[in-house]
Structure formats: C-alpha cells, structure tokens
Design a protein around this motif. Structure first.
Motif, PDB file in Angstrom:
ATOM      1  N   THR A 115      21.329 -62.909  32.102  1.00 46.66           N
ATOM      2  CA  THR A 115      20.802 -63.784  31.255  1.00 46.66           C
ATOM      3  C   THR A 115      19.483 -63.601  30.740  1.00 46.66           C
ATOM      4  O   THR A 115      18.591 -63.178  31.208  1.00 46.66           O
ATOM      5  N   ILE A 116      19.309 -64.174  29.415  1.00 45.01           N
ATOM      6  CA  ILE A 116      18.171 -64.013  28.885  1.00 45.01           C
ATOM      7  C   ILE A 116      17.595 -65.734  28.664  1.00 45.01           C
ATOM      8  O   ILE A 116      18.375 -66.455  27.983  1.00 45.01           O
ATOM      9  N   ASN A 117      16.586 -65.949  29.052  1.00 50.22           N
ATOM     10  CA  ASN A 117      15.794 -67.337  29.294  1.00 50.22           C
ATOM     11  C   ASN A 117      14.769 -67.378  28.166  1.00 50.22           C
ATOM     12  O   ASN A 117      13.946 -66.704  28.574  1.00 50.22           O
ATOM     13  N   LEU A 118      14.964 -68.154  27.140  1.00 52.96           N
ATOM     14  CA  LEU A 118      14.014 -68.062  25.913  1.00 52.96           C
ATOM     15  C   LEU A 118      12.567 -68.912  26.399  1.00 52.96           C
ATOM     16  O   LEU A 118      11.399 -68.836  25.893  1.00 52.96           O
ATOM     17  N   VAL A 119      12.858 -69.949  27.266  1.00 56.15           N
ATOM     18  CA  VAL A 119      11.991 -70.857  27.839  1.00 56.15           C
ATOM     19  C   VAL A 119      11.866 -70.934  29.072  1.00 56.15           C
ATOM     20  O   VAL A 119      12.692 -70.728  29.933  1.00 56.15           O
ATOM     21  N   GLU A 162       5.779 -59.870  18.951  1.00 56.55           N
ATOM     22  CA  GLU A 162       5.879 -58.451  19.463  1.00 56.55           C
ATOM     23  C   GLU A 162       6.510 -58.448  20.881  1.00 56.55           C
ATOM     24  O   GLU A 162       7.051 -57.415  20.992  1.00 56.55           O
ATOM     25  N   VAL A 163       6.024 -59.227  21.706  1.00 58.88           N
ATOM     26  CA  VAL A 163       6.529 -59.035  22.938  1.00 58.88           C
ATOM     27  C   VAL A 163       8.111 -59.541  22.826  1.00 58.88           C
ATOM     28  O   VAL A 163       9.237 -58.896  23.734  1.00 58.88           O
ATOM     29  N   PHE A 164       8.613 -60.484  22.144  1.00 57.57           N
ATOM     30  CA  PHE A 164      10.031 -60.825  22.178  1.00 57.57           C
ATOM     31  C   PHE A 164      10.781 -59.757  21.472  1.00 57.57           C
ATOM     32  O   PHE A 164      11.932 -59.369  22.030  1.00 57.57           O
ATOM     33  N   SER A 165      10.222 -58.977  20.415  1.00 63.35           N
ATOM     34  CA  SER A 165      10.974 -57.829  19.785  1.00 63.35           C
ATOM     35  C   SER A 165      11.011 -56.690  21.006  1.00 63.35           C
ATOM     36  O   SER A 165      12.143 -56.073  20.926  1.00 63.35           O
ATOM     37  N   SER A 166      10.086 -56.594  21.637  1.00 67.91           N
ATOM     38  CA  SER A 166       9.937 -55.345  22.690  1.00 67.91           C
ATOM     39  C   SER A 166      10.815 -55.635  23.770  1.00 67.91           C
ATOM     40  O   SER A 166      11.664 -54.696  24.315  1.00 67.91           O
ATOM     41  N   TRP A 167      11.013 -56.977  24.274  1.00 69.28           N
ATOM     42  CA  TRP A 167      12.021 -57.210  25.378  1.00 69.28           C
ATOM     43  C   TRP A 167      13.438 -57.265  24.799  1.00 69.28           C
ATOM     44  O   TRP A 167      14.356 -56.875  25.579  1.00 69.28           O
ATOM     45  N   MET A 168      13.682 -57.517  23.568  1.00 70.90           N
ATOM     46  CA  MET A 168      15.226 -57.416  23.032  1.00 70.90           C
ATOM     47  C   MET A 168      15.569 -55.782  22.930  1.00 70.90           C
ATOM     48  O   MET A 168      16.721 -55.618  23.297  1.00 70.90           O
ATOM     49  N   HIS A 169      14.530 -55.018  22.790  1.00 70.49           N
ATOM     50  CA  HIS A 169      14.890 -53.740  22.467  1.00 70.49           C
ATOM     51  C   HIS A 169      15.198 -53.398  24.252  1.00 70.49           C
ATOM     52  O   HIS A 169      16.017 -52.369  24.382  1.00 70.49           O
ATOM     53  N   SER A 196      11.398 -54.951  35.555  1.00 72.53           N
ATOM     54  CA  SER A 196      10.778 -54.785  34.336  1.00 72.53           C
ATOM     55  C   SER A 196      10.952 -55.974  33.328  1.00 72.53           C
ATOM     56  O   SER A 196      10.296 -56.398  32.691  1.00 72.53           O
ATOM     57  N   ASN A 197      12.491 -56.424  33.614  1.00 71.50           N
ATOM     58  CA  ASN A 197      12.740 -57.613  32.718  1.00 71.50           C
ATOM     59  C   ASN A 197      12.301 -58.716  33.013  1.00 71.50           C
ATOM     60  O   ASN A 197      11.838 -59.600  32.223  1.00 71.50           O
ATOM     61  N   SER A 198      12.061 -58.942  34.592  1.00 74.12           N
ATOM     62  CA  SER A 198      11.207 -60.218  34.867  1.00 74.12           C
ATOM     63  C   SER A 198      10.039 -60.155  34.148  1.00 74.12           C
ATOM     64  O   SER A 198       9.249 -61.372  33.948  1.00 74.12           O
ATOM     65  N   PHE A 199       9.334 -58.894  34.498  1.00 75.05           N
ATOM     66  CA  PHE A 199       7.818 -58.830  34.143  1.00 75.05           C
ATOM     67  C   PHE A 199       7.849 -59.427  32.239  1.00 75.05           C
ATOM     68  O   PHE A 199       6.985 -60.255  32.090  1.00 75.05           O
ATOM     69  N   MET A 200       8.546 -58.818  31.619  1.00 79.52           N
ATOM     70  CA  MET A 200       8.689 -59.252  30.221  1.00 79.52           C
ATOM     71  C   MET A 200       9.083 -60.743  29.957  1.00 79.52           C
ATOM     72  O   MET A 200       8.279 -61.159  29.091  1.00 79.52           O
ATOM     73  N   GLU A 201       9.878 -60.977  30.580  1.00 81.85           N
ATOM     74  CA  GLU A 201      10.180 -62.409  30.471  1.00 81.85           C
ATOM     75  C   GLU A 201       9.065 -63.362  30.501  1.00 81.85           C
ATOM     76  O   GLU A 201       8.660 -64.430  30.323  1.00 81.85           O
ATOM     77  N   GLY A 202       8.738 -63.016  31.882  1.00 77.91           N
ATOM     78  CA  GLY A 202       7.260 -63.793  32.386  1.00 77.91           C
ATOM     79  C   GLY A 202       6.080 -63.875  31.332  1.00 77.91           C
ATOM     80  O   GLY A 202       5.294 -64.661  31.118  1.00 77.91           O
ATOM     81  N   VAL A 203       5.980 -62.845  30.706  1.00 75.66           N
ATOM     82  CA  VAL A 203       4.774 -62.538  29.678  1.00 75.66           C
ATOM     83  C   VAL A 203       5.152 -63.508  28.436  1.00 75.66           C
ATOM     84  O   VAL A 203       4.651 -63.986  27.879  1.00 75.66           O
ATOM     85  N   SER A 204       6.617 -63.338  27.928  1.00 69.23           N
ATOM     86  CA  SER A 204       6.714 -64.097  26.789  1.00 69.23           C
ATOM     87  C   SER A 204       6.773 -65.644  27.184  1.00 69.23           C
ATOM     88  O   SER A 204       6.464 -66.326  26.380  1.00 69.23           O
TER      89      SER A 204
END
Length: 375
Positions: free
Chosen positions: A371-375, A288-295, A62-70
């Motif tokens: 790890t969280i990659n913002l870009v 919205e996606v970033f906020s969801s991802w951080m939660h 799920s993390n990979s999915f959300m990172e991909g959408v962002s």
C-alpha cells in the motif's frame, strides 16, 4: 484525490495485455468505482538471486523511511500554508499532480539507468531522500529559531505588566530624571489601586505629592508612575514591596527603544522571508521525494515479483484505489486472476502465513501487494 493506493503485480501466464484486459473487465463488472491503472516498470537488471534476497530485506524498511519523509514535508507545507493564510495548492512533481504522477508513472532512465544494479539504484534513491530530510531539519530549525525569538518578544510585549517590556507603554514625558529627582514605575494589582493612590505619598519621605499617574492597565495590574527624590528611591522600593506593590526597574532610552523596534521589524522580515523560502523549498522537495519514492516502489514491485514468480520476469504491475467497502471484492478479483495453484498456502495461518514473510509483506496474498499512503 485518492490518498491510498495498492500497488500489485500478477503473474502472467500467456500475455500481459490479455491479463490486463481480463482485470479491467472484472473490475468494471464487480467494482466499477475502483480506479485502475497500469504501473509501467522497465526491464531492470535482475542480478543474482542472493542479491535480490539481500535487497528485499531492506525494501520495507526503506519504503517506510521514504513514506515518512514525504509525510513530514507534506505536514510542514500544511502548517506553513495555514500560518500564511495561503490556499492549499496541489502538490506536484515537475508540475504534474502527485496522484497523476503515480497513476501514470514513467521511469526516468536519465536519472536511474536501468542497467545499474538494483542495489545501486535503491542506495542512490535512499541517499537522495536522506539528504533532503537532513536539509529539511536544518531549514525548519532555522525557521523555528526565528519564530521562538519573535514569540519571546511578543510574550514580553503582551504578557502581564509584572513581566512584559514596558518601553512601548512609557513615553519620554512620563519620566522625570534630574540631578535630584527620579521617576519610578509601580505595578499595582488592579484591585489595590485605591490603596496605592491613598498611600504612595507616605511610603517614604520626599515623595512629590500627586505625582502618580496611571499609564496602562491590563486584566491583572495597573502601571503607575511616581516621582520622588533620588536618594530615597531604595527606601520607597522597600516600603512599596512590603505593601504588595512591585517597583519595576526601568530606564527610558530613545535609542534602546528604536533599537528594539528595529530588531523586531528585522525578525518579522526574516521570518516572512524564511517562511516563503521554506514553503517553496518544501513544494520542490516534496516533488523530488515523491518521484524518488515511486521509482523505489517500481524497484520493489520488480524485486518482489521475481522472488515470488521466478525468472524470466513475467508479471503485470498495476495501481488500484478501491474504497474500503470494495476492498474485499477487489482482493477476490486479484486472487482469481493470479492463477495460483496453491492459493490456500498463502492463507494458511498454521504455516506462519506461508510465503507472506517474503520481502517483508505482512499480508498473505498469492500475488505481490503493498500500500502507498499519500497522506
């Protein structure tokens, strides 16, 4: 702005504040240029061990999915800003820059009640991000469809004379249409113009002498008119083709010309409107996606920390952004503070990276880390 962050949690032996002070002191002393922040996670509902284990299986995916959408939305924003000539603006979550939102994270209790089961929270977050991704696909498809139509028109208007739309090159006075006479348009190779001018009058009978006029020339071809009797037009076409000249079918219509012009103007207006609308939507949706991802990341830290350190929940979560050259030193500091009596176990390759497979972590550390990659 840093673009790569570590989210880690360390087991608390005595008090979280004491551990936090020790961590700050160690980072300041040995890696002073590494930004360090507390990652505040509320007391979430633990549930059963089985539910946590089941949830952990889905967390990495799920993390990979959300990172991909962002990242997908960010790339779309960058492309739209580039084609619009807009100066890149800072991406935000409700007006807060994304890096500040991450490093000063506050759980939104109204949106995600902490008493809800963890799986319910994760499923809700995943569903929201999936809906935004679906909306993105629809909106981008609509925008790209308009762009494709415009590109097709522009190719017709700017391509070779052999294929381009001729209506904006031919004026009403260039065409003679009467009961007996007609004007044809000939596409002549740039290097065959002398041949055309010396031979067009003899390609068939009843060609009006000296009636050929050059209207336009590009890198490959020249556009000529020729006037002749309508009844010999087919013969002229055949003879012209045999000599390598192309006769383009063309019928001048002021109404058609205006209609095409209006269509082009409408498409250009629609494109600008859709582009502005899509860009604004992307700005909002990225937040919205970033906020969801951080939660989601908060739930992930919580879940992996329980599975790693046990109950009751007693851990310190934080966010760091070390430089590449400082990574090894920071890892050493974190390991020293994790107080794991079996640190060697986490490093033992012979044991299949020990417990590192837990919750999908690929790296073996005696503490929770991802790890969280913002870009």
């Amino acid at each position: 702005m840093a673009t790569r962050y570590w989210v880690v949690s360390l087991p608390v032996q005595n008090s979280a504040s004491t551990l936090w002070n020790r961590l700050q002191e160690q980072i300041s002393k040995h890696s002073f240029d590494t930004p360090l922040y507390r990652f505040n996670i509320p007391n979430l509902r633990v549930g059963t061990l089985d539910s946590l284990l089941s949830l952990s299986d889905d967390l990495v995916k799920s993390n990979s999915f959300m990172e991909g959408v962002s990242h997908k939305i960010r790339r779309q924003i960058e492309e739209l800003e580039r084609v619009s000539g807009v100066v890149s603006s800072s991406l935000t979550v409700d007006g807060v820059p994304v890096d500040s939102y991450l490093t000063r994270f506050v759980w939104d209790e109204a949106k995600y009640p902490t008493m809800s089961p963890l799986k319910e929270i994760v499923d809700g977050i995943h569903g929201q991000v999936a809906k935004i991704e679906d909306d993105l696909k629809v909106r981008v498809s609509e925008y790209n469809n308009i762009r494709s139509q415009l590109n097709a028109i522009n190719r017709k208007q700017s391509g070779s004379l052999a294929v381009r739309d001729l209506s904006n090159l031919v004026k009403p006075e260039d065409i003679i249409t009467s009961e007996h006479l007609t004007t044809l348009l000939a596409i002549v190779s740039k290097y065959s113009q002398k041949d055309w001018l010396s031979s067009y009058e003899t390609l068939t009978n009843y060609v009006v002498p000296r009636s050929s006029k050059k209207l336009y020339e590009d890198n490959e071809y020249a556009l000529y008119t020729v006037t002749l009797f309508s009844r010999v037009a087919d013969n002229f076409r055949t003879s012209a083709r045999e000599k390598g000249f192309q006769i383009r079918d063309f019928e001048y219509s002021q109404e058609s010309h205006e209609s095409r012009k209006q269509e082009l103007e409408k498409l250009m207006g629609d494109q600008e409107s859709l582009k502005a609308s899509l860009l604004q939507w992307c700005y909002t949706s990225y937040g919205e996606v970033f906020s969801s991802w951080m939660h989601f990341c908060a739930v992930r830290v919580f879940t992996e920390s329980i599975l790693r350190y046990g109950l009751p929940p007693s851990f310190l979560a934080c966010v760091l952004s070390p430089s590449v050259k400082a990574e090894k030193k920071v890892r050493s500091i974190l390991e020293g503070l994790s107080d794991s009596t079996n640190s060697a176990y986490w490093k033992t390759e012979d044991e299949g990276v020990g417990m590192a497979g837990l919750a999908g972590d690929a790296d073996a550390y005696p503490y929770v880390s991802f790890t969280i990659n913002l870009v």
